[in-house]
Design an enzyme around this catalytic site. Structure first.
Site: not given
Ligand SMILES: [Mg+2]
Length: 351
Positions: A8, A102-103
């Site tokens: 993350d 973003d993960e």
């Molecule tokens: Mg994040």
């Protein structure tokens, strides 16, 4: 051994802004919410200290921290940066399940045999993301998606943590029950009403106590509280990017030499787009200098394309813009890539 990694990015949008604008570093930055009615899309860690969170109304954020700097989001740019992050994942494994921009979960069961392997891969990935993209990520690793995700969050920001199977209960038990995936505010308040505040209490409670509050799902919740989760990492086999990279035997010292290789690589990328029936929205350039610092630059095109000349030109421009500020050129790796792949140049069906 089942080895799942959850990665993350830390305060992703805000970190990209701080990376690109040095004057924002160390300051409370809020992305989004520039209009009075807007909401916060992301907040830097400096802004979070004031209690600012994503999805909060901008007006509230402004009250919490009047000196916060509000920045308009650049979503096409974040998508291009995200493509670079996922490219780092793809160097480790094909089995990647993207959860958001973003993960992602990575299944490393094939390549990992010991805890030391796993930690080394996690450390290396963080190092790559930091040196190539100038961003920090938190990495949580465990035998399941459930625990890996809680682990990456536990050690944020810039975290790296591995929870071996035998430590899962010790890790989960003290956490508030609301942290458990699937326990929303209403379930949490039902559990609080019967005196269950932690994941450990949920795990150890007799089923008769739980059933009135949780109904048929009581057994499933208890399994989750024990960290039991055999969901597979569902990799999207869809291709997110195409790239060509060349490590040179000898360093190149002139822009002409670099451009020659870029022409070749961009041509190969265009060729592969044609073979796969795809068009690209974004081009990327990667240059590694003799001192091993790596630069990556990307540019989003006006339209999706695969024509070799039109792919090459913006990459050459990126290289020239870079060269303008170099006192001495010394390059040992060159890479050209394309992302934002679509099947039709004029439709928004991003792969
Ligand atoms: Mg994040």
């Amino acid at each position: 051994m089942r080895a799942i990694m959850h990665v993350d990015m830390d305060a992703f949008f805000a970190s990209v802004e701080q990376r690109d604008h040095p004057d924002l570093r160390g300051r409370p930055v809020v992305v989004g919410g520039s209009s009075q009615r807007g909401v916060v899309a992301a907040a830097s860690y400096e802004a979070r200290k004031f209690g600012i969170r994503s999805a909060m109304p901008a007006a509230v954020a402004r009250k919490l921290c009047p000196e916060a700097i509000f920045v308009k989001g650049r979503h096409a740019h974040y998508r291009a940066v995200s493509a670079g992050v996922f490219e780092c994942f793809a160097r480790i494994t094909d089995c990647i399940e993207g959860i958001s921009i973003d993960e992602a979960y990575l299944d490393l069961s094939q390549q990992v045999h010991t805890q030391a392997d796993m930690l080394a891969i996690g450390r290396q990935l963080k190092q790559t993301i930091s040196s190539e993209l100038g961003l920090s990520a938190s990495v949580g690793m465990a035998g399941s998606k459930l625990v890996a995700k809680l682990a990456s969050d536990y050690d944020k920001p810039d975290g790296l943590i591995w929870i071996p199977d035998e430590a899962v209960q010790r890790f989960l038990d003290p956490m508030p029950v609301s942290r458990l995936p699937g326990v929303g505010p209403s379930t949490a308040s039902k559990l609080h009403d019967i005196g269950i505040l932690t994941i450990g209490q949920l795990r150890l409670s007799p089923l008769e106590l739980l059933t009135p509050a949780l109904g048929n799902h009581a057994v499933a919740y208890q399994a989750r509280a024990a960290g039991l989760d055999d969901r597979a990492v569902k990799s999207e086999r869809k291709r997110r990017s195409i790239s060509q990279e060349t490590t040179l035997n000898e360093e190149l010292h002139t822009l002409d030499d670099i451009e020659r290789i870029i022409h070749q690589q961009a041509g190969q990328c265009a060729e592969r787009l044609l073979q796969k029936g795809l068009f690209a929205r974004t081009v990327h350039l990667k240059l590694r200098s003799a001192g091993f610092s790596t630069l990556t630059r990307s540019r989003t095109l006006d339209a999706a394309m695969r024509d070799p000349e039109r792919i090459t030109k913006p990459v050459i421009e990126l290289a020239r813009a870079w060269a303008r500020y170099q006192t001495r050129i010394s390059v040992r790796l060159i890479g050209v890539g394309v992302s934002g792949l679509v099947q039709h140049p004029d439709r928004d069906d991003l792969l």
